[in-house]
Design a protein around this motif. Structure first.
Motif, PDB file in Angstrom:
ATOM      1  N   GLU A 165       0.918  -1.312   0.251  1.00  0.00           N
ATOM      2  CA  GLU A 165      -0.297  -0.231   0.115  1.00  0.00           C
ATOM      3  C   GLU A 165       0.896   0.931  -0.199  1.00  0.00           C
ATOM      4  O   GLU A 165       0.349   2.339  -0.446  1.00  0.00           O
ATOM      5  N   TRP A 203       1.919   1.665  -3.918  1.00  0.00           N
ATOM      6  CA  TRP A 203       1.421   2.014  -4.289  1.00  0.00           C
ATOM      7  C   TRP A 203       0.948   3.825  -4.197  1.00  0.00           C
ATOM      8  O   TRP A 203       1.041   3.802  -5.455  1.00  0.00           O
ATOM      9  N   ARG A 204       0.508   3.840  -3.611  1.00  0.00           N
ATOM     10  CA  ARG A 204       0.575   5.174  -2.853  1.00  0.00           C
ATOM     11  C   ARG A 204       1.647   6.065  -3.706  1.00  0.00           C
ATOM     12  O   ARG A 204       1.205   7.280  -4.444  1.00  0.00           O
ATOM     13  N   GLN A 240       1.561   6.363  -7.476  1.00  0.00           N
ATOM     14  CA  GLN A 240       0.414   6.994  -8.389  1.00  0.00           C
ATOM     15  C   GLN A 240       0.862   8.517  -8.503  1.00  0.00           C
ATOM     16  O   GLN A 240       0.288   9.401  -9.607  1.00  0.00           O
ATOM     17  N   LYS A 281      -2.082  -1.761 -10.680  1.00  0.00           N
ATOM     18  CA  LYS A 281      -1.265  -2.170  -8.780  1.00  0.00           C
ATOM     19  C   LYS A 281      -1.587  -3.732  -9.232  1.00  0.00           C
ATOM     20  O   LYS A 281      -0.318  -4.035  -7.929  1.00  0.00           O
ATOM     21  N   THR A 316       1.869  -5.685  -7.658  1.00  0.00           N
ATOM     22  CA  THR A 316       1.730  -6.605  -6.486  1.00  0.00           C
ATOM     23  C   THR A 316       2.656  -7.322  -7.017  1.00  0.00           C
ATOM     24  O   THR A 316       3.157  -8.788  -5.878  1.00  0.00           O
TER      25      THR A 316
END
Length: 190
Positions: free
Chosen positions: A124, A127-128, A131, A145, A149
């Motif tokens: 997470e 991912w944040r 972006q 995503k 992963t």
């Protein structure tokens, strides 16, 4: 009787094993290698190099353009050559591309000439962070995503071979810099 402050490890002139080596930050895109690396270099009084920036200078193209025009395999060959050159320079802090440490030869080269530090961030957090920029060739797709992963799952066993592992969490970058600095104090070559 000598006090703890008299010991060579505590004196300001002490030489610790990491001091004669480059600090190479490895990990997935978004782990903070470039951002943290700049700050770590500042703290250590060293030069900072970002392998992606150096590759772009050498090729005269952006990473995205290299991937688009020549493919990942050619990019990785060029990346290896650039890292090989950078690792001959005096000790510095080096942020490597997310896939650099996957290559057996490159990994061996880094392990021989640097202290490798895996900036380990959870999915997470990664991912944040990723972006925020659209310059990641491997994530320019609708299922980004899921790709991230899978990359994390595939690469963790290889990244875990780094000399040191430091968690990269949200919060001030100085926390990660200080965690790396603390880990370096205890590092000993194999």
């Amino acid at each position: 009787m000598p006090s703890d402050t008299d010991s060579p490890a505590r004196s300001s002139g002490a030489t610790l094993p990491y001091m004669s080596r480059t600090i190479a930050l490895v990990g997935l895109m978004g782990a903070g290698k470039s951002t943290v690396g700049r700050r770590l270099a500042e703290k250590l009084g060293r030069n900072f190099y970002d392998s992606d920036t150096e590759i772009e200078k050498a090729a005269g193209l952006s990473i995205s353009d290299i991937f688009a025009m020549h493919g990942e395999e050619d990019f990785r060959r060029g990346e290896h050559q650039v890292l090989k050159r950078l690792l001959t320079l005096p000790p510095h802090v080096l942020a490597t591309g997310g896939g650099a440490y996957l290559n057996d030869e490159t990994r061996a080269l880094m392990r021989e000439n640097a202290v490798t530090v895996w900036l380990n961030a959870d999915l997470e957090t990664l991912w944040r962070r990723v972006q925020k920029r659209d310059t990641r060739p491997l994530l320019k797709r609708p299922d980004a995503k899921a790709v991230l992963t899978n990359l994390l799952a595939e690469r963790e066993p290889i990244y875990s071979q780094a000399d040191l592992v430091v968690r990269s969490k949200d919060g001030p970058h100085t926390n990660t810099v200080n965690a790396i600095y603390k880990a370096l104090q205890t590092w000993k070559p194999d």
